[in-house]
Design a protein around this motif. Sequence first.
Motif, PDB file in Angstrom:
ATOM      1  N   GLY A   1      67.878 -40.574  28.537  1.00  0.00           N
ATOM      2  CA  GLY A   1      68.151 -39.096  28.729  1.00  0.00           C
ATOM      3  C   GLY A   1      68.407 -38.312  27.285  1.00  0.00           C
ATOM      4  O   GLY A   1      68.824 -37.165  27.406  1.00  0.00           O
ATOM      5  N   ARG A   2      67.411 -38.821  26.342  1.00  0.00           N
ATOM      6  CA  ARG A   2      67.536 -37.948  24.837  1.00  0.00           C
ATOM      7  C   ARG A   2      66.154 -37.111  24.942  1.00  0.00           C
ATOM      8  O   ARG A   2      65.162 -37.479  25.438  1.00  0.00           O
ATOM      9  CB  ARG A   2      67.561 -39.021  23.859  1.00  0.00           C
ATOM     10  CG  ARG A   2      68.425 -39.837  23.840  1.00  0.00           C
ATOM     11  CD  ARG A   2      69.993 -39.294  23.482  1.00  0.00           C
ATOM     12  NE  ARG A   2      69.965 -38.937  22.102  1.00  0.00           N
ATOM     13  CZ  ARG A   2      70.309 -39.750  21.233  1.00  0.00           C
ATOM     14  NH1 ARG A   2      70.565 -40.924  21.250  1.00  0.00           N
ATOM     15  NH2 ARG A   2      70.414 -39.357  19.900  1.00  0.00           N
ATOM     16  N   TYR A   3      66.262 -36.136  24.098  1.00  0.00           N
ATOM     17  CA  TYR A   3      65.105 -35.163  23.982  1.00  0.00           C
ATOM     18  C   TYR A   3      64.192 -35.766  22.913  1.00  0.00           C
ATOM     19  O   TYR A   3      62.844 -35.900  22.999  1.00  0.00           O
ATOM     20  CB  TYR A   3      65.609 -33.964  23.638  1.00  0.00           C
ATOM     21  CG  TYR A   3      66.215 -32.760  24.717  1.00  0.00           C
ATOM     22  CD1 TYR A   3      65.297 -31.820  25.003  1.00  0.00           C
ATOM     23  CD2 TYR A   3      66.999 -33.374  25.439  1.00  0.00           C
ATOM     24  CE1 TYR A   3      65.901 -30.984  26.144  1.00  0.00           C
ATOM     25  CE2 TYR A   3      67.616 -32.753  26.670  1.00  0.00           C
ATOM     26  CZ  TYR A   3      66.930 -31.470  26.836  1.00  0.00           C
ATOM     27  OH  TYR A   3      67.336 -30.870  28.249  1.00  0.00           O
ATOM     28  N   GLY A   4      64.786 -36.314  21.939  1.00  0.00           N
ATOM     29  CA  GLY A   4      63.869 -37.039  20.639  1.00  0.00           C
ATOM     30  C   GLY A   4      64.400 -36.634  19.324  1.00  0.00           C
ATOM     31  O   GLY A   4      64.337 -35.604  18.976  1.00  0.00           O
ATOM     32  N   MET A   5      64.810 -37.892  18.335  1.00  0.00           N
ATOM     33  CA  MET A   5      65.096 -37.693  17.320  1.00  0.00           C
ATOM     34  C   MET A   5      64.625 -38.902  16.679  1.00  0.00           C
ATOM     35  O   MET A   5      64.534 -40.002  17.272  1.00  0.00           O
ATOM     36  CB  MET A   5      66.568 -37.289  17.148  1.00  0.00           C
ATOM     37  CG  MET A   5      67.723 -38.356  17.372  1.00  0.00           C
ATOM     38  SD  MET A   5      69.141 -37.924  17.027  1.00  0.00           S
ATOM     39  CE  MET A   5      69.366 -37.883  15.509  1.00  0.00           C
TER      40      MET A   5
ATOM     41  N   GLY B   1      62.298 -45.120  11.416  1.00  0.00           N
ATOM     42  CA  GLY B   1      61.322 -44.241  11.383  1.00  0.00           C
ATOM     43  C   GLY B   1      60.805 -44.022  12.834  1.00  0.00           C
ATOM     44  O   GLY B   1      59.805 -43.435  13.287  1.00  0.00           O
ATOM     45  N   SER B   2      61.327 -44.800  13.867  1.00  0.00           N
ATOM     46  CA  SER B   2      60.818 -44.734  15.171  1.00  0.00           C
ATOM     47  C   SER B   2      61.626 -43.484  15.991  1.00  0.00           C
ATOM     48  O   SER B   2      62.384 -42.945  15.276  1.00  0.00           O
ATOM     49  CB  SER B   2      61.168 -46.079  15.920  1.00  0.00           C
ATOM     50  OG  SER B   2      62.775 -46.081  15.877  1.00  0.00           O
ATOM     51  N   TRP B   3      61.025 -43.184  17.066  1.00  0.00           N
ATOM     52  CA  TRP B   3      61.444 -41.985  17.691  1.00  0.00           C
ATOM     53  C   TRP B   3      62.095 -42.558  19.034  1.00  0.00           C
ATOM     54  O   TRP B   3      61.627 -43.304  19.803  1.00  0.00           O
ATOM     55  CB  TRP B   3      60.420 -40.899  17.879  1.00  0.00           C
ATOM     56  CG  TRP B   3      60.179 -40.012  16.701  1.00  0.00           C
ATOM     57  CD1 TRP B   3      59.474 -40.498  15.667  1.00  0.00           C
ATOM     58  CD2 TRP B   3      60.595 -38.927  16.477  1.00  0.00           C
ATOM     59  NE1 TRP B   3      59.393 -39.685  14.619  1.00  0.00           N
ATOM     60  CE2 TRP B   3      60.229 -38.573  15.106  1.00  0.00           C
ATOM     61  CE3 TRP B   3      61.511 -37.912  17.032  1.00  0.00           C
ATOM     62  CZ2 TRP B   3      60.446 -37.290  14.634  1.00  0.00           C
ATOM     63  CZ3 TRP B   3      61.796 -36.727  16.476  1.00  0.00           C
ATOM     64  CH2 TRP B   3      61.305 -36.242  15.290  1.00  0.00           C
ATOM     65  N   ASN B   4      63.292 -41.648  19.480  1.00  0.00           N
ATOM     66  CA  ASN B   4      63.876 -41.722  20.764  1.00  0.00           C
ATOM     67  C   ASN B   4      63.454 -40.879  21.678  1.00  0.00           C
ATOM     68  O   ASN B   4      62.753 -39.884  21.177  1.00  0.00           O
ATOM     69  CB  ASN B   4      65.508 -42.295  20.669  1.00  0.00           C
ATOM     70  CG  ASN B   4      66.240 -41.162  20.241  1.00  0.00           C
ATOM     71  OD1 ASN B   4      65.616 -39.755  20.044  1.00  0.00           O
ATOM     72  ND2 ASN B   4      67.064 -41.331  19.564  1.00  0.00           N
ATOM     73  N   GLY B   5      64.044 -41.042  22.933  1.00  0.00           N
ATOM     74  CA  GLY B   5      63.789 -39.635  23.729  1.00  0.00           C
ATOM     75  C   GLY B   5      62.601 -39.426  24.148  1.00  0.00           C
ATOM     76  O   GLY B   5      61.475 -40.245  24.351  1.00  0.00           O
ATOM     77  N   MET B   6      62.402 -38.384  24.710  1.00  0.00           N
ATOM     78  CA  MET B   6      60.972 -37.803  25.445  1.00  0.00           C
ATOM     79  C   MET B   6      60.095 -38.129  24.209  1.00  0.00           C
ATOM     80  O   MET B   6      58.756 -38.247  24.567  1.00  0.00           O
ATOM     81  CB  MET B   6      60.943 -36.546  26.028  1.00  0.00           C
ATOM     82  CG  MET B   6      61.761 -36.453  27.343  1.00  0.00           C
ATOM     83  SD  MET B   6      62.161 -34.851  27.968  1.00  0.00           S
ATOM     84  CE  MET B   6      63.063 -33.950  26.788  1.00  0.00           C
TER      85      MET B   6
END
Length: 278
Positions: A61-65, A70-75
Motif C-alpha cells: 500500500g506504499r507509494y515508494g521510498m 538502498g532498496s525501494w518499497n511501494g510502487m
Amino acid sequence: LLLAVGFQLNAAKETLTVITVPNSPYVINNNGDFQGFLPELLAKLGEKAGVAFKGALQDDGRYGMEEEDGSWNGMIGSVVNGKADMAAADLTMTAARERVVDFTVPFMQTGITILYYQPTWKKMIKTFKSLEDLMDQDDIKFGCVKGGATERFFKNSKVGFYNKVWEKMIEMDEMTSNNDEGIQKVLAGGYAYLIESSSAEYAMTQYCDLTTVGGNINLRNYALALPQGSQYRETFNLALLELMEEGEISALKDKWWNKNAKSCDQVSSLLASFADFF
C-alpha cells in the motif's frame, strides 16, 4: 484485474502490468474492478499507444521510498524490481524517485495545502490563516501521510521553518497511513491535515465545511512511473501530450472531481452569509 470498466484486453496488443494504490478519485477499487480518473486516462492512453493494461494492487500500500539498505518499497520498488511495467497513481515526481525510474511527462500539477474542518456556524470564529499560524499554537494538532512525498518535503527542505514543521509533526505523533485516515481525523475536529491540493479539492466536494488554509506550498507534479530505459516512455509522452492538447485530461478531472459531489444545505449557506458580517 482490469483497470477500467469494460476495458477489454486485446490479444493483438501487448499487455502491460500496472501497479497501483487506490485513492479516490484517482483509482477506486470496487472488489477488483478499478474505476476512476486514472483507469479512464489509461484506457485513452492505451488506445493512442496501441497497448493494453492489466492492473494489480501494491501489496504494501506504499507509494515508494528508499529503505536504509538502498532498496525501494511501494510502487516504485515494484517497478524497479520488474514486478510491474508501470506505476499509476497520484504519484509525485521526486529527484530520488527519478534516479531509479523514468517518469512520463506530468498528467497533473498539485501543491501542499492545509485541509481543515470548520462548520459554517463557526466560521465567524478565527482559527488560523497560514502554516505559520498553525505552528504558533498547540490546540490544533496536525500531520500528513507518514513516508509520503509531503513528509519528505518538510523533512528534507533546505528552509529551516519547514524542517521545524516536520519536527513538530513528529513530536505530535499525528501522522496518517493514507489520505482517507487524514480526512477522517480532520472531520473529527481539532486536526489540520497537510495534503496535496488536488486531493483536498476532491475531499471538499465530498464533505461540507471542509476548507483549505494558506494556499499552496511547494508545487509538484504527478506522472506515470516506468522502468529506466523503457521503450514506452516516448510513446506515452506523446500520447499524454496529445490528450492534454485535446482537453481530454481536463475533462476527466472535471468528471471525477465533481462526481457524487455533495450539496451543502441552504441553511449552511444562510449561516455563511451571516458569518460574513463578523
